[in-house]
Motif scaffolding. Structure first.
Motif, mmCIF file in Angstrom:
data_model
loop_
_atom_site.group_PDB
_atom_site.id
_atom_site.type_symbol
_atom_site.label_atom_id
_atom_site.label_comp_id
_atom_site.label_asym_id
_atom_site.label_seq_id
_atom_site.Cartn_x
_atom_site.Cartn_y
_atom_site.Cartn_z
ATOM 1 N N GLU A 1 2.974 1.327 -3.114
ATOM 2 C CA GLU A 1 1.913 2.721 -4.503
ATOM 3 C C GLU A 1 0.979 3.940 -4.044
ATOM 4 O O GLU A 1 1.888 4.957 -5.451
ATOM 5 C CB GLU A 1 0.397 1.570 -4.002
ATOM 6 C CG GLU A 1 0.279 -0.316 -4.625
ATOM 7 C CD GLU A 1 -0.709 -0.449 -4.278
ATOM 8 O OE1 GLU A 1 -1.533 -0.070 -3.275
ATOM 9 O OE2 GLU A 1 -0.817 -2.298 -5.139
ATOM 10 N N GLN A 2 1.856 4.328 -2.794
ATOM 11 C CA GLN A 2 1.357 5.832 -2.844
ATOM 12 C C GLN A 2 2.555 6.530 -3.103
ATOM 13 O O GLN A 2 1.991 7.979 -3.304
ATOM 14 C CB GLN A 2 0.393 5.995 -0.789
ATOM 15 C CG GLN A 2 0.797 7.342 -0.766
ATOM 16 C CD GLN A 2 -0.252 6.661 0.405
ATOM 17 O OE1 GLN A 2 -0.839 6.192 1.178
ATOM 18 N NE2 GLN A 2 -0.662 8.059 1.224
ATOM 19 N N LYS B 1 4.677 5.763 -4.788
ATOM 20 C CA LYS B 1 4.565 6.272 -6.727
ATOM 21 C C LYS B 1 6.302 7.037 -6.742
ATOM 22 O O LYS B 1 6.521 7.498 -8.067
ATOM 23 C CB LYS B 1 3.269 7.559 -7.500
ATOM 24 C CG LYS B 1 2.288 6.980 -7.097
ATOM 25 C CD LYS B 1 1.002 8.441 -7.405
ATOM 26 C CE LYS B 1 0.000 7.760 -7.057
ATOM 27 N NZ LYS B 1 -1.099 8.801 -7.154
ATOM 28 N N LYS C 1 1.113 -1.055 0.305
ATOM 29 C CA LYS C 1 0.188 -0.543 -0.702
ATOM 30 C C LYS C 1 0.695 1.513 0.128
ATOM 31 O O LYS C 1 0.637 2.504 -0.336
ATOM 32 C CB LYS C 1 -0.654 0.096 1.089
ATOM 33 C CG LYS C 1 -2.755 1.185 1.383
ATOM 34 C CD LYS C 1 -3.026 1.077 2.784
ATOM 35 C CE LYS C 1 -3.553 -0.503 2.913
ATOM 36 N NZ LYS C 1 -4.816 0.324 1.923
#
Length: 614
Positions: free
Chosen positions: A48-49, A51, A45
């Motif tokens: 993914e955040q 980036k 998670k």
């Protein structure tokens, strides 16, 4: 946008700080999580955040408040105990570390900050090409020494430089300055915890040293670096008087160092592993191996025909007011005991006294120049140690009896395969001590610029003039001048191992029931209780007689049970009791090793013996 379902009663925000090098990207991230989310899911998670397109495989979560890594990725946040107040860092597991080696060189390399120190040291030794990594460990420099260094650096007008070999970039920086303060160290790291868990930060400096003095299976074919680093650790131990030796022994050590330094500078000595050198030191290797009783060493015992010694020796017993009674007797050495009789004719009857040497301390009392060949025996008795001296007539007699006493102290007889190598080792050392002055040695042009203070401890450089020391070193050098580089280093290690205090690490302890502090000496095969005021040994306990040991972690007390219903307990005052617990378990672990080249270390067994249950 976050859906209303994600704002359920069981979800909460978790703050994670990311350790990355992208200045334009934020470092703090708030993740909406639930307690049943596993650690792997948290990292997914998070990535993914973030980036950022990069390899995150070396990254893991570090829990700052608890000082622990969250490495079990299948565990949930609830199982780990992570709640909303937790501060997590997403950081690399491998970081740069500066290591000061025994030879005073500093290497800079990437090390796992998340693995247990035992595993990290194993990885370090693979990079440095040092076999038997289990003999080494890492330690911190003491705070007092660091403060002194900072003060010295602040007041110094000279630029401060370090001898650093940067293994990550392949750049070598050679030194112009070296400080002896780095040699004094006390605080071993816990082998069962990671570097980060013990407060070590990226680019900190630690010392890599041989912790366990059982140099197993030394072989010049494979151990070029290992032999050199053992030699260097031994050399500094002698120079800074970490271990005591006589003036005669100091000159031998100086002569060997001088010889090594000469050969190291010559082009002929660069090929360490040449076959001729290997052949020349094969015989010396068997003498250098130090193993614990009960290990897998190939010591074959012929119980049908155990040899014995019988000879005229002189017995010396210390008396009060410093008077000594010296009398000749007929001595018989059999099994692990020495008996003495009025004369040879009475040897068929009962002895005057029988001394059981198992578990005793054996100390050489030798001065070759003065033709003094004595053996000091400290024999354990109910109320302490019984002190007895044996005086021999010559080198050969001394070597045979000394070797027998050394083996008997370990519970071995002269039938053991290590007896004859031990005799040979002792004679070799005595031969090095026996020298006469040669006019050629003094006129040696290479010796004109010798600096004795580089090879002699401060105590002796204060006692004699430089020219006097140089002449005496050159005298001693004649007996070692034909040795190859590797042979000279091995002989130095061998002579170091022969010193009475070899392999002892000292800690201040308070024994249960005692009203005063004592010193505890921890060695590869025994524990010694030492009077803190006089330095005299009080009692010795051998690991071979140990039944079990444990630690009461609440009161930090070590308790040990030995054969014959002997029990001791003590608290450690100068270090954490975990250090002594790890020493005992570590030496027991090392006694299980074999010479199998393909042998893999049983890391689980090591941690079972040393880890504790804190």
């Amino acid at each position: 946008m976050i859906s209303s379902s994600e704002y359920g009663s069981h979800s909460w925000e978790l703050l994670v700080t990311v350790d990355h090098q992208h200045e334009e990207v934020q470092k703090e991230f708030l993740l909406r999580v639930t307690g049943d989310l596993h650690i792997g899911g948290v990292m997914l998670k998070l990535v993914e955040q973030i980036k950022i397109s990069q390899d995150w495989s070396d990254y893991a979560l570090w829990w700052e408040q608890k000082k622990c890594w969250l490495l079990k990725t299948h565990w949930t946040l609830d199982k780990c105990g992570v709640q909303a107040d937790a501060k997590l860092f997403f950081t690399t597991q491998h970081k740069m570390l500066r290591l000061r080696l025994p030879n005073m060189k500093t290497v800079r390399l990437k090390v796992s900050f998340s693995s247990m120190v035992f595993k990290a040291v194993s990885d370090i030794c693979k990079i440095l090409n040092i076999r038997r990594s289990e003999e080494l460990s890492l330690l911190k420099q003491s705070e007092d020494i660091l403060k002194k260094k900072k003060k010295k650096d602040k007041n110094s007008k000279e630029p401060v430089t370090e001898d650093i070999l940067n293994l990550s970039a392949g750049v070598i920086v050679f030194p112009v300055q070296m400080n002896l303060w780095v040699l004094f160290f006390h605080s071993w790291l816990d082998s069962s915890r990671s570097l980060m868990e013990q407060g070590i930060l990226e680019d900190d400096q630690l010392l890599l040293r041989f912790k366990y003095y059982t140099f197993f299976d030394l072989n010049p074919k494979y151990d070029a670096v290992r032999i050199n680093q053992i030699y260097e650790q031994a050399r500094w131990a002698i120079l800074i008087e970490e271990i005591d030796c006589t003036e005669e022994e100091m000159l031998i050590f100086a002569a060997l160092q001088y010889h090594v330094s000469k050969l190291s500078l010559s082009s002929e000595a660069q090929d360490f592993t040449c076959e001729s050198e290997v052949d020349e030191v094969e015989a010396a290797l068997s003498n250098l191996e130090v193993t614990l009783e009960g290990g897998n060493a190939s010591n074959i015992l012929d119980i049908t025909d155990i040899p014995k010694l019988a000879d005229n020796l002189r017995l010396v017993r210390p008396r009060k007011l410093s008077l000594k009674a010296i009398k000749p007797y007929w001595f018989v050495f059999k099994d692990t005991s020495v008996s003495y009789f009025k004369n040879k004719e009475s040897a068929q009857g009962e002895p005057i006294e029988k001394l059981n040497l198992k578990g005793c301390e054996v100390v050489p009392d030798v001065n070759v120049a003065a033709k003094k060949f004595g053996i000091k025996l400290l024999i354990p008795v109910a109320d302490g140690m019984n002190e007895v001296y044996l005086r021999c007539d010559n080198e050969n007699q001394y070597a045979r009896w000394m070797a027998a006493c050394v083996l008997a102290s370990k519970g071995k007889t002269m039938a053991d395969s290590s007896y004859h190598p031990e005799v040979h080792k002792i004679l070799s050392f005595l031969k090095m001590k026996n020298w006469t002055m040669s006019p050629q040695a003094v006129s040696d042009p290479e010796s004109i610029d010798m600096k004795p203070e580089c090879f002699i401890s401060l105590r002796y450089t204060k006692k004699y003039k430089s020219k006097q020391l140089a002449a005496r070193i050159l005298e001693a050098h004649q007996n070692v001048s034909q040795m190859t580089l590797v042979e000279a280093k091995l002989r130095f290690i061998q002579a170091w191992q022969s010193l009475p205090e070899f392999g002892l690490s000292y800690y201040i302890v308070r024994f249960k029931g005692s009203k005063k502090d004592d010193v505890l000496g921890v060695s590869y095969n025994r524990l010694i209780r030492i009077d803190i005021a006089t330095g005299d040994p009080i009692t010795t306990w051998r690991f071979s007689n140990m039944k079990q040991w444990n630690v009461n972690w609440e009161i930090r007390q070590v308790a040990i049970e030995f054969d014959q219903n002997v029990s001791i307990a003590f608290t450690c005052l100068s270090a954490d009791c975990k250090i002594i617990h790890e020493y005992i378990g570590g030496y027991i672990f090392l006694s299980t090793r074999s010479k199998d080249q393909n042998e893999t270390l049983d890391e689980d067994l090591f941690h079972k013996l040393t880890g504790g249950q804190e």
